[in-house]
Design an enzyme around this catalytic site. Sequence first.
Site, PDB file in Angstrom:
ATOM      1  CE  LYS A 126      -4.376   1.166   0.148  1.00  0.00           C
ATOM      2  NZ  LYS A 126      -5.555   0.486  -0.399  1.00  0.00           N
ATOM      3  CG  ASP A 166      -7.273   3.466  -0.990  1.00  0.00           C
ATOM      4  OD1 ASP A 166      -7.871   2.379  -0.907  1.00  0.00           O
ATOM      5  OD2 ASP A 166      -7.220   4.261  -0.020  1.00  0.00           O
TER       6      ASP A 166
HETATM    7  P1  NDP Z   1     -13.035   7.684  -2.926  1.00  0.00           P
HETATM    8  O1  NDP Z   1     -11.991   8.702  -2.678  1.00  0.00           O
HETATM    9  O2  NDP Z   1     -13.527   7.485  -4.316  1.00  0.00           O
HETATM   10  O3  NDP Z   1     -14.297   7.935  -2.004  1.00  0.00           O
HETATM   11  C1  NDP Z   1     -14.207   7.971  -0.620  1.00  0.00           C
HETATM   12  C2  NDP Z   1     -15.531   8.404  -0.053  1.00  0.00           C
HETATM   13  O4  NDP Z   1     -15.479   8.332   1.355  1.00  0.00           O
HETATM   14  C3  NDP Z   1     -15.878   9.847  -0.387  1.00  0.00           C
HETATM   15  O5  NDP Z   1     -17.272   9.977  -0.424  1.00  0.00           O
HETATM   16  C4  NDP Z   1     -15.284  10.611   0.785  1.00  0.00           C
HETATM   17  O6  NDP Z   1     -15.917  11.863   1.009  1.00  0.00           O
HETATM   18  C5  NDP Z   1     -15.559   9.653   1.927  1.00  0.00           C
HETATM   19  N1  NDP Z   1     -14.506   9.804   2.932  1.00  0.00           N
HETATM   20  C6  NDP Z   1     -13.163   9.655   2.760  1.00  0.00           C
HETATM   21  N2  NDP Z   1     -12.504   9.888   3.892  1.00  0.00           N
HETATM   22  C7  NDP Z   1     -13.448  10.218   4.800  1.00  0.00           C
HETATM   23  C8  NDP Z   1     -13.403  10.578   6.164  1.00  0.00           C
HETATM   24  N3  NDP Z   1     -12.229  10.647   6.819  1.00  0.00           N
HETATM   25  N4  NDP Z   1     -14.578  10.825   6.780  1.00  0.00           N
HETATM   26  C9  NDP Z   1     -15.750  10.739   6.118  1.00  0.00           C
HETATM   27  N5  NDP Z   1     -15.855  10.414   4.814  1.00  0.00           N
HETATM   28  C10 NDP Z   1     -14.724  10.157   4.176  1.00  0.00           C
HETATM   29  O7  NDP Z   1     -12.435   6.317  -2.337  1.00  0.00           O
HETATM   30  P2  NDP Z   1     -12.898   4.826  -2.625  1.00  0.00           P
HETATM   31  O8  NDP Z   1     -14.354   4.771  -2.860  1.00  0.00           O
HETATM   32  O9  NDP Z   1     -11.984   4.277  -3.643  1.00  0.00           O
HETATM   33  O10 NDP Z   1     -12.517   4.111  -1.257  1.00  0.00           O
HETATM   34  C11 NDP Z   1     -13.437   4.009  -0.164  1.00  0.00           C
HETATM   35  C12 NDP Z   1     -12.982   2.927   0.785  1.00  0.00           C
HETATM   36  O11 NDP Z   1     -12.927   1.678   0.083  1.00  0.00           O
HETATM   37  C13 NDP Z   1     -11.585   3.110   1.393  1.00  0.00           C
HETATM   38  O12 NDP Z   1     -11.560   2.533   2.672  1.00  0.00           O
HETATM   39  C14 NDP Z   1     -10.708   2.277   0.456  1.00  0.00           C
HETATM   40  O13 NDP Z   1      -9.508   1.886   1.065  1.00  0.00           O
HETATM   41  C15 NDP Z   1     -11.639   1.110   0.197  1.00  0.00           C
HETATM   42  N6  NDP Z   1     -11.352   0.313  -0.985  1.00  0.00           N
HETATM   43  C16 NDP Z   1     -11.308   0.882  -2.227  1.00  0.00           C
HETATM   44  C17 NDP Z   1     -11.085   0.106  -3.332  1.00  0.00           C
HETATM   45  C18 NDP Z   1     -11.140   0.662  -4.713  1.00  0.00           C
HETATM   46  O14 NDP Z   1     -11.087  -0.135  -5.657  1.00  0.00           O
HETATM   47  N7  NDP Z   1     -11.282   1.942  -4.918  1.00  0.00           N
HETATM   48  C19 NDP Z   1     -10.795  -1.337  -3.212  1.00  0.00           C
HETATM   49  C20 NDP Z   1     -10.950  -1.851  -1.863  1.00  0.00           C
HETATM   50  C21 NDP Z   1     -11.190  -1.039  -0.815  1.00  0.00           C
HETATM   51  P3  NDP Z   1     -15.206  13.198   0.479  1.00  0.00           P
HETATM   52  O15 NDP Z   1     -15.299  13.152  -1.006  1.00  0.00           O
HETATM   53  O16 NDP Z   1     -15.985  14.304   1.100  1.00  0.00           O
HETATM   54  O17 NDP Z   1     -13.793  13.130   0.984  1.00  0.00           O
END
Ligand code: NDP
Length: 443
Positions: A126, A166
């Site tokens: 990571k 991510d």
């Molecule tokens: P994105 O950046 O596309 O989206 C993240 C979302 O979560 C946004 O809506 C964001 O809101 C919100 N968010 C992020 N940080 C916070 C926080 N500290 N408090 C509240 N809301 C938060 O990321 P992903 O969708 O790619 O990833 C989401 C999760 O899934 C993570 O845990 C990631 O590690 C996991 N994941 C992702 C994969 C992938 O293929 N993308 C694969 C496996 C796991 P805002 O826009 O306002 O920041």
Amino acid sequence: MSYTQEILERVSTMYPNETLFIQAVREVMETLEPAISRKEDLYRREALLERLTTPDRIIQFRVTWLDDNGNAHVNNGYRVQFNNAIGPYKGGLRLHPSVNLGTLKFLGFEQIFKNSLTGLPIGGGKGGSDFDPKGKSDREVMSFCQNFMRELYRHIGADIDVPAGDIGTGAREIGYLFGEYKRLTGLYEGVLTGKGLSYGGSLVRTQATGYGLLYLTDCMMKNLGGLDGKTAVVSGAGNVAIYAIEKAWQLGAKPVTCSDSTGWIYDPDGIDVALLKDVKEVRRERLTAYAAERPNAVYHEGKGVWSTPCDVALPCATQNELNLDDAKLLVANGCRAVAEGANMPTTIEATQYFQQNGILFCPGKASNAGGVATSALEMSQNSERLSWTFDEVDAKLKSIMENIYANISATSEEYGHPGNFVMGANIAGFEKVAAAMLAQGVY
Ligand code: NDP
């Protein structure tokens, strides 16, 4: 003291400030005990758990980039190459101001088990930075990504370490990173996944984590009549959440919430995916813009999706976003199943509460593995210089998720805790990696 307890103490003492890493190790160690006790002498002699909880290598570097006014800024860049016993290091790059070494060690550690569960040859890693892409122009993001890659390129490669997206790293960032890698090395190779379709990306990769989450949830809910007709509550509004919502609709469920870091939406008519994509993927706006265009949708400031009555809860935003109070509320409101789309979104206390109350609970390392699995399929296509069709990749993703569910389910039964998918996922993921580490000798 048991070997797993010793390891937890060792990690807690050595890295007292890395609270997320300690939490991830604790969750794994507490459930590995039945598997470790079968071969404890061997594992101890080989220091297997010490090796498994210590990254092979941590790379940390300075990233200097220029804003649109010509001012220089400095961020920290990292890559944690955790374990490559079963394949090249594989795992995303997180760009978020909260990123520090402890965050990335937690994510890299989880990735070892997740990647093992996919059944594909990928190790755990990571990386990322405390750079915040939010509010930056495309040029500023490009400057950051190019300068990040100027250091990272010497440590990665298609057969060495293959980063992906991510939080904060989407198609735009991967494009800039890939372009810089290619310029620096002269190599056109599958060194990153999540690439655009015009330059080596795979169909379904964008949708894969969310779709995979729902394929697994559907399997898990077979005895409760599947997803058809069920109400789903989803947190997040990013890549994972959007495609979880899309697939929930396709499988007959009604997703009624989504959230971002400032607030959340309750839409009694069900979330309008096309509008959500437009707001988040195209316009990059807040959820207030969604509410403004949906007459029945309500926008709330702050946190709160878990207060919505539902059959299924899908946390898809970030770590520790669902705590014990949230779990109590969900159970009291009739929730029957929880599957994690994000990494470690549920606290250990909340997880235990779900398990004690008979709620089906699937940990992210199993339920969100569809993203990295499809990344591995992207690597296969890059190696053979071919592109598979959407249906071909989607069918493989579905079958991988069904296999993961069957595997964690059977493992939980084999170790005497049927339905404990946390234990099933940790043990099944561990056993393959442990066998590979033992076979390859001490190093
Ligand atoms: P994105 O950046 O596309 O989206 C993240 C979302 O979560 C946004 O809506 C964001 O809101 C919100 N968010 C992020 N940080 C916070 C926080 N500290 N408090 C509240 N809301 C938060 O990321 P992903 O969708 O790619 O990833 C989401 C999760 O899934 C993570 O845990 C990631 O590690 C996991 N994941 C992702 C994969 C992938 O293929 N993308 C694969 C496996 C796991 P805002 O826009 O306002 O920041």
